[in-house]
Design an enzyme around this catalytic site. Structure first.
Site, short mmCIF file in Angstrom:
data_model
loop_
_atom_site.label_atom_id
_atom_site.label_comp_id
_atom_site.label_asym_id
_atom_site.label_seq_id
_atom_site.Cartn_x
_atom_site.Cartn_y
_atom_site.Cartn_z
N GLU A 1 -6.30 25.63 -1.21
CA GLU A 1 -5.67 25.76 -2.52
C GLU A 1 -5.96 27.13 -3.13
O GLU A 1 -5.10 27.74 -3.77
CB GLU A 1 -6.16 24.63 -3.45
CG GLU A 1 -5.25 24.37 -4.63
CD GLU A 1 -5.57 23.03 -5.30
OE1 GLU A 1 -5.50 21.98 -4.63
OE2 GLU A 1 -5.91 23.03 -6.49
N CYS B 1 -4.80 17.03 -6.46
CA CYS B 1 -5.69 16.04 -5.80
C CYS B 1 -5.72 14.69 -6.50
O CYS B 1 -6.32 13.76 -6.00
CB CYS B 1 -7.09 16.58 -5.63
SG CYS B 1 -7.51 17.90 -6.71
N LYS C 1 -5.07 6.03 -5.24
CA LYS C 1 -5.26 6.45 -3.85
C LYS C 1 -4.70 5.43 -2.88
O LYS C 1 -4.34 5.76 -1.75
CB LYS C 1 -6.75 6.65 -3.58
CG LYS C 1 -7.36 7.84 -4.30
CD LYS C 1 -7.12 9.13 -3.57
CE LYS C 1 -7.67 10.30 -4.36
NZ LYS C 1 -7.09 11.57 -3.91
N GLU D 1 -1.21 6.31 -2.72
CA GLU D 1 -1.07 7.60 -2.03
C GLU D 1 -1.16 7.42 -0.52
O GLU D 1 -0.36 7.98 0.24
CB GLU D 1 -2.16 8.55 -2.52
CG GLU D 1 -2.04 9.95 -1.93
CD GLU D 1 -3.24 10.84 -2.24
OE1 GLU D 1 -4.36 10.31 -2.38
OE2 GLU D 1 -3.05 12.07 -2.35
N GLU E 1 5.01 10.21 3.53
CA GLU E 1 4.72 11.55 4.05
C GLU E 1 3.26 11.70 4.53
O GLU E 1 2.88 12.74 5.04
CB GLU E 1 5.09 12.63 3.03
CG GLU E 1 4.48 12.56 1.66
CD GLU E 1 5.22 11.69 0.64
OE1 GLU E 1 5.97 10.77 1.05
OE2 GLU E 1 5.00 11.89 -0.56
#
Lengths: 597, 387
Positions: free
Chosen positions: A283, A310, A369, A372, A377
């Site tokens: 990053e 994040c 999360k 996520e 993807e």
């Protein structure tokens, strides 16, 4: 100066500041008044009515959470009238509530259950209303389950979603006997603007909003001898896990947690801190690249300010609310997902394992999360990069299930490799931490010197709850290859809680906010206040967790991400260079614009 | 009509302030004088709760700040009340003039009328009248305009703080009190909210003076009241009567000769059985009412009457506070269970205690007043609840 108010509660004379509620005045005198809808993080609702007390000279009882103390007021918190009224109210709530406690995930950690046991409710006083109610359970979400049959309509979730997060995925629908907490057109949570942040889960007094738990699936993986189970733990878990296992808030339990994970039977106990450091490298370079494109190449297409990526609650929020700013998001995956992708590639290669036999588990302070990890993807290894995400709370459940006496466990270190950590990675767990970690590295890349702050503590970017923190850092005496940054004042902003994230993005949108780098954490206080952290949560608990994080950072010998030896090793052996081909394949991602409705 | 029951013609009477003459005169008077007149008149709010109007205005007047509001509560939702509809049809100018006087006294430049959703049909006429008022106000150099806001059919939005929430575009839920509207009302600004009829009374007090006004009614209940008479009566309708009358006389006049009970004050009011007609005074010293008078003769089942009220409350509760939301459901289910024999007769005692808890713990007047009809019907007609 604030005016002082004299009042008497249960015969005790008290002096409080004007505006203090009776509830808080009573707490000052160590008189506990039961509450359900009240929450320190939220505005006063005064709708459960459990906190009623008697005021001398007033016919009706008053809700102590909503009633400000006034001069000469005399309050009684424990009269027969008060106790009977409270009992009636709890009985009413129970009559509407699916009180099948042994089948409830919150059994033993439920505020209604606790009140009922204190009041010796026994045989139901009223008619059971549950059979006639057509309660629904929304189980379609990967992160959060909403069970209306457990709901007591205190509206803590509604206030959380609106006030703290400005998401308003949850709201009150219908009225009277049909009143319920619902979503836009009663769509399931996965179809609405819900960010899966789990702040409502943290504040729900009952089992109406809970995380979707994967405890049994993880046990199955552990028991499956053909599987190699790797586990990663996020920085904010180690400073809060103890709370769920009977320890006080603010205790660092890193070593005990590692021991516990090993004893639970995980094949390899690794650390999300490793990929947090990796995130900083990627990053940091991404930011510097964007700055170069903007300042040297004068490329108008480069998206600045760049924002961190994040926090998955934040990602879903920006996808829904500011989709036009998706190019501004760093393309870096979150540390969890970087870890998952590497576990099934780099780690598998090095340990000579077939990635299809690896089960990758993460322990997170977060419910988002879970969502996520299930994004389409997030399969760049060719498999689910992360198979199961457990919250801090679920890990505590596993530790209890295994019969481990957590407090007496010895302390061990994470396995190597992908188990090493730095102070920079640790502070990912608090608001401002990613910014600070990034600056510690980026400044040094550009100038060859350490950041000009005593003890590497970049206090100006250390965010606090309930504010947007702006800071700037002047870059001078750069190394020759970075001389385009000479004299540039790097403008940063840090926000935690989505309500504040919205403010920052709004300021970017209307041009009043002029920044290079934005750090956003979806939850109040950052990950330490995450939706997967132990319940309860309040400002005091979060502040103790925060102190623990900075204490852990200070105690580390390596405090800069680029000095993590394992990070250097992975670039040498596997990734090549930051933002290289392999990084792009495994560590970077893209985002999906979503609609508000 | 009997002599004790005095018909009055204050509200609908000859003078309807067509030209806003009283307003023109009144706005030239000092605020304190106007307040004093209203105070001397003994006027109490006509919506049902009976808060002294002058005090409400005075508190709001004394609040600092330039931004204040006058709100006319025309969300006439109490079952059995239909007098505001008549007032707004017959004498809207009296209402607007009353609001304008209030605006002048408290220092508000803006007045709102919150009109019941079901009264949408009145909107075209009212809007015309408002145009007339606003034009007249301009001519009289009064810096006060009136606007109408529509309700959407929720009973709870008649509760003043829920009404403000609704006006602000939010879900109509009562707020915690304090702060009261006089300090923090519409848009959290000091606000006077009064019933339609109250504003007309104010105007008439300004016109005839407190001495004349006080001749009507009793010590605790000054003036007249517009009653909505319905039920088992041959002459249902709207009547303006002097306050403080004995219910017995009212029944003599309006009943059909077989009156068993009168529900005074609508579903949230009290049920008075025949044996208590004699001792019951209609007014703030006895049984207060916002105007609803429902007469039941002996053919009526009081169980059905109560069941109907409970159905109504169960549905019209906003649902935010526990005692009201769940309590209403339990009361309704409870009397059904007793009737069926699923619960013992003693369960009625339990329900009475519950209604008492609702009265002292509910967040707003809705939940607090369910016990009024519940206990007065169950106490007086216990056999009908059981058999």
């Amino acid at each position: 100066m604030t005016k002082e108010i004299n009042l008497k509660i249960d015969g005790i004379d008290l002096i409080v500041d004007e505006g203090t509620t009776i509830l808080n005045a009573a707490r000052k005198a160590n008189i506990q008044i039961p509450t359900l809808c009240y929450h320190e993080d939220l505005c006063v609702a005064g709708n459960c009515r459990v906190c009623v007390v008697e005021q001398k000279g007033v016919k009706n009882l008053v809700a102590s959470c909503a009633m400000p103390a006034s001069e000469g007021m005399e309050i009684f918190t424990n009269t027969g009238k008060v106790r009977l009224a409270r009992k009636h109210i709890v009985e009413l709530l129970l009559s509407e509530h699916n009180a099948d406690c042994t089948k409830c995930y919150k059994n033993g950690n439920c505020e209604l259950q606790l009140l009922a046991s204190e009041m010796l409710t026994g045989e139901p006083m009223y008619i059971d209303l549950v059979p006639d109610k057509k309660y629904t359970i929304d189980r379609y979400n990967k992160a959060i389950i909403k069970d209306d049959s457990r709901c007591i309509r205190c509206q803590r979730c509604v206030r959380t979603c609106e006030e703290l997060q400005s998401v308003s995925a949850l709201d009150v629908a219908y009225r009277g006997n049909h009143m319920k907490i619902s979503t836009f057109f009663e769509h399931p949570l996965f179809e609405v603007v819900c960010t899966n942040c789990g702040q409502c889960v943290n504040r729900c007094p009952t089992g109406a909003l809970i995380e979707r738990n994967y405890v049994d699936q993880v046990w199955d993986a552990i028991y499956d001898t053909t599987k190699h189970v790797v586990v990663q733990t996020a920085p904010a878990v180690r400073i809060a896990l103890g709370e769920a296992l009977g320890m006080p808030a603010g205790k660092i339990v890193t070593g005990k947690m590692v021991t516990a994970l090993k004893r639970l039977g995980f094949d390899s106990v690794l650390d999300t801190d490793f990929t947090a450091d990796l995130t900083i490298i990627e990053e940091g370079h991404e930011l510097l690249t964007r700055l170069k494109k903007a300042l040297v190449d004068k490329d108008p297409s480069v998206a600045l300010p760049m924002t961190t990526s994040c926090s998955p609650g934040w990602i879903k929020f920006i996808e829904h609310t500011f989709p036009e700013y998706l190019p501004n998001l760093s393309t870096c995956k979150s540390p969890q997902q970087m870890f998952g992708a590497l576990a099934k590639t780099y780690y598998a290669q090095k340990r000579n394992l077939d990635p299809k036999n690896i089960v990758s588990i993460s322990i997170m302070p977060c419910t988002a999360k879970k969502f996520e990890a299930n994004r389409p993807e997030m399969r760049s290894s060719g498999y689910n990069d992360v198979d199961y995400v457990l919250t801090t709370r679920e890990l505590a459940i596993m530790i209890r299930q295994a019969g481990l006496d957590f407090a007496s466990l010895p302390e061990e270190h994470c396995d190597s490799f992908m188990g090493s950590s730095t102070g920079a990675a640790v502070i990912f767990g608090t608001t401002g931490g990613v910014m600070e970690a990034a600056l510690r590295t980026a400044y040094e890349i550009v100038t060859g010197r350490e950041v000009p702050f005593e003890g590497l503590n970049i206090t100006p970017v250390r965010g606090t709850e309930g504010e947007v923190r702006e800071a700037s850092i002047l870059i001078n005496k750069t190394l020759p290859e970075w001389n385009f940054l000479e004299g540039v004042e790097l403008k940063c902003v840090v926000a935690n809680g989505l309500a504040y994230a919205k403010k920052v993005m709004q300021s970017v949108k209307d041009g009043t906010g002029n920044y290079h780098f934005i750090e956003i954490m979806a939850c109040p206080g950052g990950c330490l206040g995450g939706g997967g952290q132990p319940i309860p949560t309040n400002p005091e608990i979060r502040s103790k967790r925060k102190s623990a994080i900075y204490e852990e950072d200070m105690g580390m010998t390596i405090r800069k991400s680029h000095e993590n030896p394992e990070v250097a090793e992975i670039y040498k052996e596997f990734l090549g260079k930051p933002l290289g081909h392999k990084s792009h394949e495994l560590l970077h991602t893209h985002y999906t614009p979503r609609k508000r409705y | 009509m009997s002599e004790i029951l005095k018909r009055v013609d204050l509200i609908f009477g000859e003078y309807s302030d067509q030209k806003y003459k009283t307003l023109e005169k009144t706005i030239k008077r000092p605020n304190d004088d106007i307040i004093k007149d209203i105070l001397d008149s003994g006027l109490r709010g006509r919506g049902g709760a009976g808060f002294p109007t002058a005090m409400k205005w005075k508190f709001t007047m004394e609040q600092p700040g330039d931004e204040k509001y006058v709100v006319c509560n025309a969300d006439e939702g109490e079952p059995g009340t239909f007098k505001d509809r008549e007032i707004l049809t017959q004498v809207p100018r009296k209402v607007f003039a009353g609001m304008a006087i209030c605006g002048k006294v408290i220092g508000a430049k803006k007045g709102y009328m919150y009109l019941r959703g079901e009264y949408r049909f009145m909107l075209p006429e009212l809007l015309k009248e408002i145009d007339v008022f606003n034009t007249n106000a301009q001519e009289l150099d009064i810096d006060f305009t009136i606007e109408i806001r529509m309700g959407s059919g929720a009973y709870i939005c008649g509760e003043e703080s829920a009404l403000f929430e609704s006006m602000e575009g939010k879900r109509g839920e009562p707020r915690n009190k304090p702060p009261y509207p006089t300090v923090s009302g519409y848009l959290s600004k000091p606000t006077v909210i009064n019933n339609v009829e109250t504003f007309v009374n104010v105007l008439m007090i300004c016109r005839i003076g407190p001495v004349q006004y006080k001749k009507l009614g009793t010590r605790d209940s000054r003036g007249s009241k517009v009653f909505s008479v319905s039920g088992d009566t041959p002459i249902a309708g709207i009547y303006e009567l002097e306050l403080g009358m004995p219910l017995e006389k009212f029944v003599e006049e309006f009943g059909d000769g077989d009156t068993k009970a009168v529900q005074v004050g609508g579903a949230s009011g009290f049920c008075v059985p025949r044996k208590k007609f004699k001792d019951t005074i209609i007014g703030f010293e006895g049984v207060p009412t916002g105007g609803s008078m429902m007469i039941f003769n002996s053919s009526r089942s009081m169980y059905n009457v109560l069941h109907n009220y409970l159905d109504f409350f169960e549905e019209e509760s906003c649902g935010q506070c526990t005692p009201c939301r769940v309590g209403c459901q339990q009361l309704r289910k409870g009397i059904e269970a007793v009737k069926r024999g699923d619960k013992p007769i003693t369960y009625l005692e339990q329900l009475m205690k519950l209604s008492e808890t609702m009265k002292i713990t509910a967040k707003c007047g809705l939940g607090q007043s369910v016990a009024n009809s519940f206990s007065s019907i169950v106490n007086n007609f216990k056999e009908e609840m059981i058999y």
